[in-house]
Design an enzyme around this catalytic site. Structure first.
Site, PDB file in Angstrom:
ATOM      1  N   HIS A  25     -53.288  71.080 -31.336  1.00  0.00           N
ATOM      2  CA  HIS A  25     -52.619  72.288 -30.821  1.00  0.00           C
ATOM      3  C   HIS A  25     -53.139  72.684 -29.461  1.00  0.00           C
ATOM      4  O   HIS A  25     -52.395  72.892 -28.516  1.00  0.00           O
ATOM      5  CB  HIS A  25     -52.907  73.482 -31.742  1.00  0.00           C
ATOM      6  CG  HIS A  25     -52.342  73.325 -33.099  1.00  0.00           C
ATOM      7  ND1 HIS A  25     -52.931  73.875 -34.199  1.00  0.00           N
ATOM      8  CD2 HIS A  25     -51.248  72.687 -33.521  1.00  0.00           C
ATOM      9  CE1 HIS A  25     -52.226  73.571 -35.252  1.00  0.00           C
ATOM     10  NE2 HIS A  25     -51.199  72.854 -34.866  1.00  0.00           N
ATOM     11  N   CYS A  37     -39.304  57.287 -18.913  1.00  0.00           N
ATOM     12  CA  CYS A  37     -39.890  58.597 -19.209  1.00  0.00           C
ATOM     13  C   CYS A  37     -41.327  58.536 -19.695  1.00  0.00           C
ATOM     14  O   CYS A  37     -41.874  59.530 -20.140  1.00  0.00           O
ATOM     15  CB  CYS A  37     -39.024  59.365 -20.199  1.00  0.00           C
ATOM     16  SG  CYS A  37     -38.947  58.609 -21.819  1.00  0.00           S
TER      17      CYS A  37
HETATM   18  C1  PEP Z   1     -43.355  56.970 -24.481  1.00  0.00           C
HETATM   19  O1  PEP Z   1     -43.704  56.403 -25.506  1.00  0.00           O
HETATM   20  O2  PEP Z   1     -43.449  56.466 -23.338  1.00  0.00           O
HETATM   21  C2  PEP Z   1     -42.799  58.341 -24.548  1.00  0.00           C
HETATM   22  C3  PEP Z   1     -42.296  58.898 -23.462  1.00  0.00           C
HETATM   23  O3  PEP Z   1     -42.858  58.999 -25.718  1.00  0.00           O
HETATM   24  P1  PEP Z   1     -44.199  59.612 -26.332  1.00  0.00           P
HETATM   25  O4  PEP Z   1     -45.249  59.564 -25.246  1.00  0.00           O
HETATM   26  O5  PEP Z   1     -43.872  61.000 -26.736  1.00  0.00           O
HETATM   27  O6  PEP Z   1     -44.475  58.699 -27.454  1.00  0.00           O
END
Ligand code: PEP
Ligand code: MG
Length: 754
Positions: A368, A681
């Site tokens: 958290h 992303c």
């Molecule tokens: C990733 O795996 O690159 C992603 C953007 O998702 P997370 O970091 O939330 O797993």
């Protein structure tokens, strides 16, 4: 008015005897030994020993009744060694029927403790820090009762105050006993939130232990208790109204507190304890230990979490009794908060404008406190061993969220270098802020869309400030992770609606729950898995528990209220998974329409490319999707078979390496061929050199942590995409393990030199 209980009368007489022994004068060691023998007698123990912490953390035997007296001031335990070290580390009592059986037991022949089995040790706490340990031992194997534990804790509380007040141990003896550490120290931990901070330590600690345990006037104590309980209830009610703008889930957390605060059983137990002769503060401690004993054993994680709520409430009540009802005290101008760990409601109370940094003894990047710290852009370092024993209120401290270190009482040269680094960061931030409204075009005219990753409502405040053109990844699981209970339909809908409102027409891509792996929920029974990252997580869990996923889809559709909606599924490993997930979306849209609700004006459903399996099946997957996004954090983890959460793995494999670049190139080309919109992303999209490489490979949508938008935009504006492409393409064929240096040289030529 009932007479004080037997236990209370016993306590009163024990404390009186200790005081009399001390008042009697005589050599310091003899007085100390006498105190040990009084405690042993009163606890019906064969042994009573006192260990004190020396500077540097060694624990020294200071006095004993029952062990060999020649070991006094001779037996020393290294920091963390033995049962004594264990108690210092956890700051809680250790109650063992057979001490030598405990894995941490360290045998010291000089003490002659062979015949003793039962062991009860409690820490001497001063200002929330353990300064010593008080131990009783018995020959027979037995577990000490809750009352005995509590009694010894009360004695330890009094002894700690006496040590600090110089009553128990002489000045001379105290030399080298560490009441407060003073040397500069550097602790190595784990970075939870980027950034640098220099400020003064503020201990987020339980309030000071009650100094007076037995009351003089029970009626007056009861009146004090009533006032404090009423103030506590009013405070919680106000917090519920105020909301302080965090996620909706926090409302549910506070609502649970309210239930407890108004709970008749809790209030009655407190009043009973006061009527029995305890001060109001001591009554709180007594009821707290009963709760601990009852709920601490609970196997149900939900019940154990409730214990956390109760601990929090007890602390709040103690603060009200001391006249100040706030967990978050008035902060100094540049406060660095020090805590073992923080609950979701705790951070709500601190003044964000004065909070510069956060240091935690425990936690994980997914805890958290870490999630909220990142959302608030507060540098945070965690997993700092023994932190709270090494820092005192008001100490100067540095949080280095770039390296994952903490400096306690830093030397002037460290302060100077940190201040310089902070200055550079501030200057660069100001430069990036100037670019906020400039669209990101490369010098040769390609538009690069820069989006940000978000997950909490507080992220929305910086959407405009960051200069992002939308949210490329909204991690919906964060709402679940900062809550103490499963967010219900209304809470989910309300958050999604606020996100879309804040985005004000800019695109938002909602990723469905990506739980499992290291993202576990306290209120959800999770089966232990040998390989959680390869286990029952993300879309797998969603498809196996369609009720949970459908509720979320329903909330997203409801929140869109006829606006465009983008939904993305995490960790798609097969086309069948995506097909099934997409069917669920269609089903939910049809369901909403049948009920006369508005369907989204445009619905786009996408997949995250994170599993290597779909890399080899893009020709089948892409035509089913409206868009895809490359989650490079997971993709790299699976590509290199390297746990992303393990610090030993973190710098081992380079995303700027031929295999990683080939994978990215494959995705980009396949998307270009099928006309599938694609973004990246993962965290790498927010680092300029990596983003440069992605642009060179042909990606034109990047979604990143908000702090990355400025630096990446600066890179894009000075980058010639065609030149970058020409430079990077041949590196894909390289036989080197990493091509980072080559890309750096190239980037310097193309953009950094400008
Ligand atoms: C990733 O795996 O690159 C992603 C953007 O998702 P997370 O970091 O939330 O797993
Ligand atoms: Mg991922």
């Amino acid at each position: 008015m009932p007479a004080p209980s037997v236990a209370i009368r016993g306590q009163r007489s024990l404390l009186r005897q200790i005081r009399e022994a001390l008042a009697g004068g005589g050599p310091a060691q003899a007085r100390l030994d006498m105190v040990a023998s009084i405690i042993a007698r009163s606890m019906v123990a064969e042994v009573c020993s006192l260990y004190m912490r020396r500077a540097g953390g060694e624990m020294e035997l200071f006095a004993t009744e029952g062990l060999d007296r020649s070991a006094v001031h001779v037996t020393r335990m290294k920091p963390g060694e033995g049962l004594i070290g264990e108690i210092m580390k956890v700051g809680r009592p250790l109650n063992l029927a057979d001490a030598p059986e405990h894995p941490a037991f360290s045998y010291r022949p000089e003490t002659g403790e062979d015949p003793y089995h039962a062991f009860l040790g409690v820490p001497l706490l001063r200002g929330g820090r353990a300064i010593g340990v008080l131990v009783v031992q018995n020959r027979t194997e037995r577990v000490y009762s809750d009352d005995e534990v509590e009694d010894l804790q009360i004695v330890a509380m009094v002894l700690a105050e006496m040590v600090a007040g110089g009553e128990l141990i002489t000045e001379d003896e105290l030399k080298g006993v560490e009441l407060a550490p003073h040397k500069p120290e550097r602790l190595i931990g784990t970075k939870f939130s980027e950034g640098l901070a220099y400020g003064v330590a503020v201990l987020h600690e339980p309030p000071p232990a009650p100094s007076q345990l037995l009351s003089e006037d029970a009626a007056a104590e009861e009146a004090r208790l009533d006032v404090a309980i009423a103030a506590l209830q009013a405070q919680i009610d106000t917090m519920l109204e105020g909301q302080h703008g965090l996620v909706e889930a926090s409302y549910e957390v506070l609502d649970t507190y309210r239930m407890f605060a108004h709970d008749g059983g809790w209030n009655r137990s407190l009043v009973d304890a006061v009527r029995n002769g305890l001060t109001a503060e001591a009554a709180v401690e007594r009821v707290r230990s009963e709760h601990r004993a009852r709920l601490g054993q609970a196997r149900d994680p939900y019940l154990r979490e409730r214990l956390h709520d109760l601990e929090d409430l007890n602390d709040r009540l103690l603060r009200h009794l001391s006249g100040d009802g706030h967990v978050a005290r008035e902060l100094p101008e540049n406060a660095v908060l020090i805590a073992r760990n923080l609950g979701p409601a705790d951070l709500l109370e601190y003044d964000r404008t004065r909070l510069r940094g956060l240091l935690l003894e425990e936690g994980s990047a997914a805890s958290h406190a870490a999630i909220v710290a990142r959302a608030l852009d507060i540098p945070c370092v965690g997993r700092l061993d023994d932190l709270r024993n090494r820092v005192s209120e008001g100490d100067p401290v540095v949080v280095d969220g770039e390296t994952g270190e903490a400096y306690l009482r830093p030397r002037p040269d460290i302060i100077k270098s940190v201040e310089q680094r902070m200055e550079i960061r501030a200057q660069r931030k100001a430069e990036f802020a100037k670019l906020r409204d400039t669209p990101a075009f490369t010098r040769d005219g390609t538009k690069i869309t820069l989006l940000m990753n978000a997950g909490l409502e507080v992220d929305l405040d910086i959407l405009v400030e960051a200069g992002a053109e939308g949210i490329g990844l909204f991690r919906t699981e964060f709402q679940f992770m900062v809550a103490e209970e499963m967010p219900r339909f209304n809470a989910q809908t309300a958050l999604y609606e606020r996100v879309m409102d804040a985005a004000n027409g800019m695109p938002v891509t909602f990723r469905t729950l990506d739980l499992g792996g290291d993202k576990v929920l306290p209120y959800m029974e999770a089966e232990r898995e040998d390989n959680p990252a390869l286990g029952w997580r993300a879309i797998r869990m969603g498809l196996d528990r369609p009720a949970l996923l459908r509720l979320q889809l329903r909330a997203l559709i409801a929140a869109a209220k006829g606006r465009p909606l983008r939904i993305m599924f995490p960790l798609v490993a097969t086309v069948d998974e995506f097909r099934a997930a997409r069917d669920l979306v269609d089903h939910e849209v049809a369901w909403a329409q049948r009920r006369g609700r508005q369907a989204p004006s445009r619905l786009e459903v996408g997949a995250m490319i994170e599993a290597p399996s779909v890399l080899l099946h893009l020709d089948a997957l892409l035509p089913m999707t409206d868009f895809v996004s490359v989650g490079t954090n997971d993709l790299m983890q699976y590509l290199f078979a390297a746990d992303r959460g393990n610090p030993r793995m973190s710098d081992r494999y380079d995303p700027l390496s031929p295999p990683a670049l080939r994978a990215l190139d494959m995705i980009q080309k396949a998307c270009a061929e099928t006309g599938t919109p694609v973004s990246v992303c993962g965290e790498m999209a927010g680092r300029p050199l990596e983003a440069f490489t992605l642009v060179a490979l042909g990606f034109s949508r990047l979604s990143m942590p908000p702090a990355g938008v400025g630096p990446v935009k600066q890179m894009v504006l000075s980058c010639d995409r065609e030149a970058a492409r020409r430079g990077v393409s041949p590196l894909l064929k390289s036989s080197a393990g990493s091509v980072r240096n080559e890309i750096e040289t190239l980037a310097r030529k193309i953009y950094l030199a400008i």
